[in-house]
Design a protein around this motif. Structure first.
Motif, short mmCIF file in Angstrom:
data_model
loop_
_atom_site.label_atom_id
_atom_site.label_comp_id
_atom_site.label_asym_id
_atom_site.label_seq_id
_atom_site.Cartn_x
_atom_site.Cartn_y
_atom_site.Cartn_z
N LEU A 1 0.83 -1.21 0.00
CA LEU A 1 0.00 0.00 0.00
C LEU A 1 0.86 1.25 0.00
CD1 LEU A 1 -2.79 1.33 0.16
CD2 LEU A 1 -2.62 1.17 2.66
N ALA A 2 1.94 1.25 0.78
CA ALA A 2 2.83 2.40 0.84
C ALA A 2 3.45 2.68 -0.52
CB ALA A 2 3.92 2.18 1.89
N ALA A 3 3.85 1.63 -1.21
CA ALA A 3 4.47 1.80 -2.53
C ALA A 3 3.46 2.34 -3.54
CB ALA A 3 5.05 0.47 -3.01
N GLU A 4 2.24 1.82 -3.49
CA GLU A 4 1.21 2.25 -4.45
C GLU A 4 0.78 3.69 -4.21
OE1 GLU A 4 -1.70 2.07 -7.50
OE2 GLU A 4 0.02 0.78 -7.06
N ARG A 5 0.64 4.07 -2.94
CA ARG A 5 0.13 5.40 -2.62
C ARG A 5 1.23 6.40 -2.29
NH1 ARG A 5 -5.64 5.25 -2.79
NH2 ARG A 5 -5.37 7.45 -2.28
N LYS A 6 2.47 5.93 -2.32
CA LYS A 6 3.64 6.78 -2.02
C LYS A 6 3.49 7.45 -0.65
CE LYS A 6 4.75 7.64 -6.88
NZ LYS A 6 3.85 6.56 -7.35
N LEU A 7 3.21 6.60 0.34
CA LEU A 7 3.04 7.04 1.72
C LEU A 7 4.16 6.48 2.58
CD1 LEU A 7 -0.79 6.37 2.18
CD2 LEU A 7 0.29 8.61 1.94
N PRO A 8 4.56 7.17 3.64
CA PRO A 8 5.50 6.58 4.58
C PRO A 8 4.85 5.41 5.32
CG PRO A 8 4.68 8.68 5.40
CD PRO A 8 4.19 8.56 3.99
N LEU A 9 5.65 4.42 5.67
CA LEU A 9 5.12 3.21 6.28
C LEU A 9 4.32 3.49 7.54
CD1 LEU A 9 8.13 0.75 5.89
CD2 LEU A 9 5.97 0.71 4.63
N GLU A 10 4.83 4.40 8.39
CA GLU A 10 4.13 4.66 9.65
C GLU A 10 2.78 5.34 9.44
OE1 GLU A 10 7.13 8.00 8.93
OE2 GLU A 10 7.06 5.81 8.79
N GLU A 11 2.61 6.00 8.30
CA GLU A 11 1.34 6.65 8.01
C GLU A 11 0.34 5.67 7.39
OE1 GLU A 11 -0.38 10.14 5.04
OE2 GLU A 11 1.65 10.34 5.87
N ASP A 12 0.83 4.79 6.53
CA ASP A 12 -0.13 3.93 5.82
C ASP A 12 -0.43 2.64 6.58
OD1 ASP A 12 0.68 1.57 3.37
OD2 ASP A 12 2.00 1.99 5.05
N GLU A 13 0.40 2.26 7.57
CA GLU A 13 0.15 1.01 8.28
C GLU A 13 -1.20 0.99 8.98
OE1 GLU A 13 2.39 -2.00 11.44
OE2 GLU A 13 2.92 0.13 11.41
N VAL A 14 -1.68 2.14 9.44
CA VAL A 14 -2.97 2.18 10.15
C VAL A 14 -4.13 1.82 9.24
CG1 VAL A 14 -2.13 3.89 11.81
CG2 VAL A 14 -3.27 4.66 9.71
N HIS A 15 -3.93 1.85 7.93
CA HIS A 15 -5.01 1.52 7.00
C HIS A 15 -5.09 0.04 6.67
CE1 HIS A 15 -5.84 5.74 6.40
NE2 HIS A 15 -4.59 5.97 6.03
N VAL A 16 -4.06 -0.73 7.03
CA VAL A 16 -4.07 -2.17 6.79
C VAL A 16 -5.01 -2.81 7.81
CG1 VAL A 16 -2.68 -4.27 6.76
CG2 VAL A 16 -1.78 -2.15 5.79
N HIS A 17 -5.88 -3.69 7.35
CA HIS A 17 -7.00 -4.14 8.19
C HIS A 17 -7.20 -5.65 8.08
CE1 HIS A 17 -8.42 -2.95 4.16
NE2 HIS A 17 -9.24 -3.99 4.26
N ASP A 18 -8.14 -6.15 8.87
CA ASP A 18 -8.45 -7.58 8.84
C ASP A 18 -8.90 -7.98 7.44
OD1 ASP A 18 -7.75 -7.87 11.44
OD2 ASP A 18 -9.79 -7.97 12.23
N VAL A 19 -8.59 -9.20 7.08
CA VAL A 19 -8.59 -9.61 5.68
C VAL A 19 -9.69 -10.61 5.36
CG1 VAL A 19 -6.10 -9.27 5.55
CG2 VAL A 19 -7.00 -11.53 6.15
N MET A 20 -9.81 -10.86 4.07
CA MET A 20 -10.45 -12.08 3.59
C MET A 20 -9.32 -13.01 3.19
SD MET A 20 -12.94 -12.72 0.34
CE MET A 20 -13.29 -14.39 -0.19
N ASN A 21 -9.30 -14.20 3.77
CA ASN A 21 -8.25 -15.19 3.48
C ASN A 21 -8.66 -16.01 2.26
OD1 ASN A 21 -6.25 -14.84 5.64
ND2 ASN A 21 -7.95 -15.36 6.99
N VAL A 22 -8.22 -15.57 1.09
CA VAL A 22 -8.62 -16.21 -0.16
C VAL A 22 -7.91 -17.55 -0.31
CG1 VAL A 22 -8.75 -15.94 -2.66
CG2 VAL A 22 -8.94 -13.93 -1.17
N PHE A 23 -8.69 -18.59 -0.62
CA PHE A 23 -8.23 -19.97 -0.82
C PHE A 23 -7.86 -20.68 0.48
CE2 PHE A 23 -6.44 -18.07 -4.95
CZ PHE A 23 -7.63 -18.27 -5.61
N MET A 24 -7.80 -19.97 1.60
CA MET A 24 -7.36 -20.59 2.85
C MET A 24 -8.46 -21.51 3.39
SD MET A 24 -5.38 -18.44 5.72
CE MET A 24 -4.35 -19.19 6.95
#
Length: 228
Positions: free
Chosen positions: A176-199
């Protein structure tokens, strides 16, 4: 694991334990899945882009509204953690808990992936699933779950005392940081619980703890989403 207490059962404890379950949400008023429509549209689609995610990595990409995106396991029984965001507002993101409550612990064709409050709207609809035949196995497990969270360096440090940053949380954060060109500490709060595909996952029957099974499918499999 939760330990049983030493309290005395209520006089009607047996009756309470036998009470029938009641579904939390009545979802009949939600728009029904129009399989014929999606099948007709999907038959006319053409591929506009493709990317490959290496093992123990992640990638972020934008899907315009009305487009389809397909997740394919190209090298056997791989699994993936899926996050979704509103491209114009990262605070609106996939809400796995509410999706689980509205649909089920494991998702398949016709289920929608709902967004966080205050919007609470479908972000994508699952239109095709080549593992829809799986159902529930003898362990009570199914595929494509929204009950697990995501593996992360913080839990790993807590349980094992070691640092590891090729886990799903860290991979998603970097992507996400690479795609949105955000610093890691700023974009980490947007990472959230997932859908586990194929799991292939479930809860143990005795202690109701989260467990993972190896995928029962040796073949190539995929699922297709429509960006709502």
């Amino acid at each position: 694991m939760t330990q049983r207490g030493d309290t005395t059962p209520l006089p009607d404890a047996a009756a309470r334990c036998k009470a029938p379950p009641v579904l939390t949400y009545s979802v009949e008023q939600l728009p029904s899945f129009d399989a014929a429509f999606y099948n007709e549209v999907r038959a006319e689609v053409s591929k506009v882009a493709e990317l490959t995610v290496p093992p123990r990595e992640a990638k972020a990409f934008e899907v315009p509204a009305g487009h389809f995106f397909r997740i394919v396991s190209v090298e056997g029984p791989q699994v993936g953690d899926l996050n979704l965001w509103n491209a114009h507002d990262l605070t609106e993101r996939f809400y796995s808990g509410k999706t689980r409550a509205l649909h089920a612990t494991h998702l398949s064709t016709g289920d929608r992936l709902w967004s966080s409050f205050p919007k609470l709207r479908p972000m994508a609809t699952i239109t095709h699933d080549t593992l829809d035949w799986y159902g529930w196995d003898e362990d009570g497990a199914g595929v494509h779950d929204v009950i697990g969270t995501r593996c992360d360096p913080y839990t790993n440090l807590l349980l094992k005392g070691t640092e590891y940053h090729h886990c799903c949380h860290s991979n998603l954060t970097r992507a996400l940081a690479a795609e949105r060109k955000l610093p890691l500490e700023e974009d980490e709060v947007h990472v959230h619980d997932v859908m586990n595909v194929f799991m292939c996952t479930g809860y143990t029957r005795d202690t109701h703890q989260y467990f993972v099974n190896e995928s029962r499918s040796p073949r190539r499999f995929h699922r297709i989403f429509c960006r709502d």
